[in-house]
Design an enzyme around this catalytic site. Structure first.
Site, PDB file in Angstrom:
ATOM      1  N   LYS A   1       0.793  -1.238   0.000  1.00  0.00           N
ATOM      2  CA  LYS A   1       0.000   0.000   0.000  1.00  0.00           C
ATOM      3  C   LYS A   1       0.823   1.285   0.000  1.00  0.00           C
ATOM      4  CE  LYS A   1      -3.309  -1.219  -0.688  1.00  0.00           C
ATOM      5  NZ  LYS A   1      -3.518  -1.993  -1.978  1.00  0.00           N
ATOM      6  N   SER A   2       2.027   1.204  -0.511  1.00  0.00           N
ATOM      7  CA  SER A   2       2.903   2.375  -0.514  1.00  0.00           C
ATOM      8  C   SER A   2       3.098   2.961  -1.913  1.00  0.00           C
ATOM      9  CB  SER A   2       4.260   2.001   0.085  1.00  0.00           C
ATOM     10  OG  SER A   2       4.081   1.449   1.367  1.00  0.00           O
ATOM     11  N   GLY A   3       2.299   2.500  -2.870  1.00  0.00           N
ATOM     12  CA  GLY A   3       2.428   3.047  -4.226  1.00  0.00           C
ATOM     13  C   GLY A   3       3.072   2.090  -5.216  1.00  0.00           C
TER      14      GLY A   3
ATOM     15  N   TRP B   1       1.436   2.159  -8.726  1.00  0.00           N
ATOM     16  CA  TRP B   1       1.767   3.450  -9.355  1.00  0.00           C
ATOM     17  C   TRP B   1       3.165   3.372  -9.984  1.00  0.00           C
ATOM     18  CZ3 TRP B   1       1.794   8.599  -6.003  1.00  0.00           C
ATOM     19  CH2 TRP B   1       1.793   9.692  -6.856  1.00  0.00           C
TER      20      TRP B   1
ATOM     21  N   LYS C   1       7.908  -6.904  -9.196  1.00  0.00           N
ATOM     22  CA  LYS C   1       7.392  -6.282  -7.967  1.00  0.00           C
ATOM     23  C   LYS C   1       7.617  -7.216  -6.784  1.00  0.00           C
ATOM     24  CE  LYS C   1       2.897  -6.312  -5.815  1.00  0.00           C
ATOM     25  NZ  LYS C   1       1.465  -6.071  -5.889  1.00  0.00           N
TER      26      LYS C   1
ATOM     27  N   HIS D   1       7.274  -7.323  -2.159  1.00  0.00           N
ATOM     28  CA  HIS D   1       7.054  -6.683  -0.854  1.00  0.00           C
ATOM     29  C   HIS D   1       8.055  -7.218   0.181  1.00  0.00           C
ATOM     30  CE1 HIS D   1       3.454  -4.676  -2.102  1.00  0.00           C
ATOM     31  NE2 HIS D   1       2.661  -5.713  -2.084  1.00  0.00           N
TER      32      HIS D   1
ATOM     33  N   ARG E   1       5.861   5.024   2.249  1.00  0.00           N
ATOM     34  CA  ARG E   1       4.724   5.926   2.509  1.00  0.00           C
ATOM     35  C   ARG E   1       4.508   6.008   4.008  1.00  0.00           C
ATOM     36  NH1 ARG E   1      -1.455   4.713   0.237  1.00  0.00           N
ATOM     37  NH2 ARG E   1      -2.221   6.862   0.415  1.00  0.00           N
TER      38      ARG E   1
ATOM     39  N   SER F   1      -5.009   2.420   4.200  1.00  0.00           N
ATOM     40  CA  SER F   1      -5.114   1.812   2.877  1.00  0.00           C
ATOM     41  C   SER F   1      -5.092   0.282   2.992  1.00  0.00           C
ATOM     42  CB  SER F   1      -3.940   2.301   2.019  1.00  0.00           C
ATOM     43  OG  SER F   1      -4.006   1.761   0.730  1.00  0.00           O
TER      44      SER F   1
ATOM     45  N   PHE G   1      -3.624   9.696 -10.571  1.00  0.00           N
ATOM     46  CA  PHE G   1      -4.559   8.805  -9.870  1.00  0.00           C
ATOM     47  C   PHE G   1      -5.842   8.625 -10.686  1.00  0.00           C
ATOM     48  CE2 PHE G   1      -8.113   8.171  -6.911  1.00  0.00           C
ATOM     49  CZ  PHE G   1      -7.728   6.942  -6.382  1.00  0.00           C
TER      50      PHE G   1
ATOM     51  N   ARG H   1      -8.391   3.735  -4.407  1.00  0.00           N
ATOM     52  CA  ARG H   1      -9.352   4.179  -3.400  1.00  0.00           C
ATOM     53  C   ARG H   1      -9.398   5.695  -3.291  1.00  0.00           C
ATOM     54  NH1 ARG H   1      -9.441   5.072   2.005  1.00  0.00           N
ATOM     55  NH2 ARG H   1      -7.182   5.199   1.885  1.00  0.00           N
TER      56      ARG H   1
ATOM     57  N   GLY I   1      -5.909   7.776  -3.123  1.00  0.00           N
ATOM     58  CA  GLY I   1      -4.696   8.280  -3.773  1.00  0.00           C
ATOM     59  C   GLY I   1      -4.237   9.628  -3.262  1.00  0.00           C
TER      60      GLY I   1
END
Ligand code: A3P
Ligand code: EST
Length: 290
Positions: free
Chosen positions: A43-45, A48, A101, A103, A125, A133, A224, A252, A254
């Site tokens: 949930k840190s981008g 994006w 990607k 985590h 974030r 988030s 966003f 959600r 952004g």
């Protein structure tokens, strides 16, 4: 509706239950020279930055990014689910250049990433927005256990019991490692404040020479609003039995500071305490307001 699998613990880290089945293959994964890796605490981008990198490696060619959904174009290393190709299987079959990607915390990243000529982008974030988030994501993504009440979830987050463990260890350990290798450490809040400046940093870091026009295209494509409307970026192609956007959309809000709409004064103070304690041994700092 698919059952919500319980979290499992691998190498001391809580992980989504089905992901644990492929853990050995993750640890043995062979990175290749030229791989670009985006690492985040959830949930840190991540999505994006994934979209940005996919556009950059294709020189801003928007049509190329329509070739598949974001989780197909930028495979998730640790991903595994029954009867589906795992992240490692997808990546092993993928041609270079690969954007990957993950985590994973620093100490669990497969060693091949340190051995090969890969570039790592880390995006962080602030914990209050991550927490909010993540709570909504737990609710809508059925691969997660039921998050319980928001109050329960805050406790789990503080204790590092959510999937991928402790937020503070994650951001601090990657911060400490950033000089060890080619690692660009980015902040979600900076991306929101001055996206063009951050895009230039990323371009330079990955060794691309993109014109201002192309950067503008990438910027516009990754706002966003535009990502929320883009089926290939917004996770809407996943069956609702796995991700239910009517519970909470993946794209959600952004923004920075949505935590103010969710945390009570007491909850916010608890998080302030947590932040003060956990961050007392680092020079890493976060912005909580825009
Ligand atoms: P919110 O739930 O606060 O809206 P990840 O991709 O790591 O799972 O992170 C998801 C978070 O990033 C969500 O935060 C999502 O809305 C936000 N996000 C995704 N794309 C974005 C964009 N282009 N600009 C700003 N925020 C974005
Ligand atoms: C799990 C954790 C996380 O932080 C992000 C994502 C995005 C990709 C998601 C995955 C996840 C949960 C499982 C899926 C996957 C895309 C397809 C898969 O079924 C929903």
């Amino acid at each position: 509706m698919v059952d919500r699998p319980p979290i499992k613990v691998v190498s001391g880290m809580p992980i989504l239950g089905p992901f644990a089945e492929n853990w050995e293959n993750v640890q043995r994964f062979q990175a290749k020279d030229g791989d670009l890796l985006i690492v985040t605490f959830p949930k840190s981008g991540t999505t994006w930055m994934s979209e940005i990198l996919d556009l950059m490696i294709h020189n801003g060619d928007v049509t190329k990014t329509q070739r598949g959904a974001i989780f197909e174009r930028v495979p998730f290393l640790e991903y595994a689910a029954p009867d589906m190709p795992s992240g490692t299987e997808i990546l092993n079959a993928m041609e270079s250049p690969r954007v990957i990607k993950s985590h994973l915390p620093v100490h669990l990243l497969p060693s091949s990433f340190w051995e090969k000529k890969c570039k790592i982008l880390y995006m962080a974030r602030n914990p209050k927005d991550v927490l909010v988030s993540y709570y909504h994501f737990y609710r809508m993504a059925i691969l997660h256990p039921d998050p319980g009440t928001f109050e329960d979830f805050i406790q789990m987050f503080i204790e590092g019991e959510v999937a991928f463990g402790s937020w503070s260890d994650h951001v601090k350990d990657w911060w400490k490692s950033r000089r060890q290798k080619d690692i660009l450490y980015l902040f979600y809040e900076d991306m929101l404040e001055d996206p063009k400046c951050e895009l230039r940093k990323v371009t330079k870091f990955i060794g691309k020479d993109l014109s201002e026009d192309i950067l503008e295209t990438i910027h516009q494509r990754t706002t966003f609003k535009n990502m929320k409307e883009n089926q290939m970026a917004n996770y809407s192609t996943i069956p609702t039995s796995i991700m239910d956007h009517s519970i909470s959309p993946f794209m959600r809000k952004g923004i920075c500071g949505d935590w103010k709409n969710h945390l009570t004064v007491a909850q916010s103070e608890l998080l302030d305490e947590y932040y003060k304690m956990e961050m007392s041994d680092t020079d890493l700092t976060f912005r909580f307001d825009n």
